[in-house]
Design a protein around this motif. Structure first.
Motif: not given
Length: 251
Positions: A150, A153, A200, A203-204, A206-207, A210, A212-214
């Protein structure tokens, strides 16, 4: 020489850079900052370019660490600079002064940072490595050093974009074999061809992990020859070889 790396606000608390080909000592088809020892460029030019990177980070030459990239999910945990380049596609460390550097020429360079735990990572993620889990394995290796998902990044640097990444039906079948939902990262092209959205797709992943941010920086290596080397562009132009970009992060 003047180097012009891209940076990301997500990694503002740590030294990093997605370096372009601008600057450097290489000439001819490698003109600029070619840092790929696996290329056929003059070794002294490549070494000069890599020295420029360590100078940029104000670290000794042997602190620039890289691996022998093989499109795998393998990750190396570094606690000190090493002289060999093991076969792997990602590195993580919690040791200050070690520069993690990955080479790309259309594949994704992905830089990671947990500012709270002071842990960094760098991954080379083409479609093969991404499918095999190199990004998830990088996160797990960072956790082994004390990072928390969490708090991590991740930034995907310059890579080939969907509009430039034409693939065949066998490629689509390979990507979607175990994850049918990955079909949404393909757009129909001409005939039986498709356009694959590599950033994409990652990114999917990485997100979904869960963190913090990607984000992706949004730069396409194929479409900007003055800034980036591109393996696919070199093929289309019948070039005998191609340069390699370097992306680095250092505590």
């Amino acid at each position: 020489m003047t180097l012009k790396p891209f940076t990301s606000d997500l990694l503002a608390d740590v030294s990093h850079g997605f370096f372009t080909r601008i600057g450097g000592s290489s000439t001819g088809i490698y003109h600029g900052l070619n840092c790929g020892r696996g290329s056929d460029d003059r070794p002294e030019a490549v070494q000069s370019n890599r020295t420029a990177i360590t100078d940029f980070f104000r670290q000794p030459a042997d602190h620039l660490q890289s691996v022998h990239q093989i499109h795998s999910p393998q990750v190396q945990i570094l606690t000190a600079p090493q002289t060999d380049a093991p076969k792997a596609d990602a590195m993580v460390t919690a040791t200050a002064g070690i520069i993690l550097g990955v080479l790309t020429a259309d594949c994704q360079p992905v830089l990671f940072h947990d500012a709270k735990a002071s842990v960094i990572g760098a991954a080379h993620a083409g479609h093969k490595g991404a499918k095999l889990g190199v990004l998830q394995n990088t996160l797990a290796a960072m956790e082994a050093l004390g990072a928390q998902r969490q708090d991590i990044c991740a930034v995907i640097g310059p890579c080939i974009s969907q509009r430039a990444y034409e693939v065949g039906p066998e490629f689509l079948e390979d990507i979607c074999q175990d994850t049918p939902e990955a079909l949404r990262f393909f757009a129909q092209g001409k005939g039986d061809r498709y356009q694959f959205d590599l950033p994409s797709y990652s990114l999917n992943q990485l997100r979904a992990a869960r963190i913090k941010e990607a984000v992706w920086t949004g730069h396409c290596t194929y479409s900007a020859p003055e800034q980036f080397y591109s393996y696919r562009r070199s093929l289309h132009e019948n070039q005998p070889d191609y340069g390699r970009l370097i992306s680095c992060i250092c505590l």
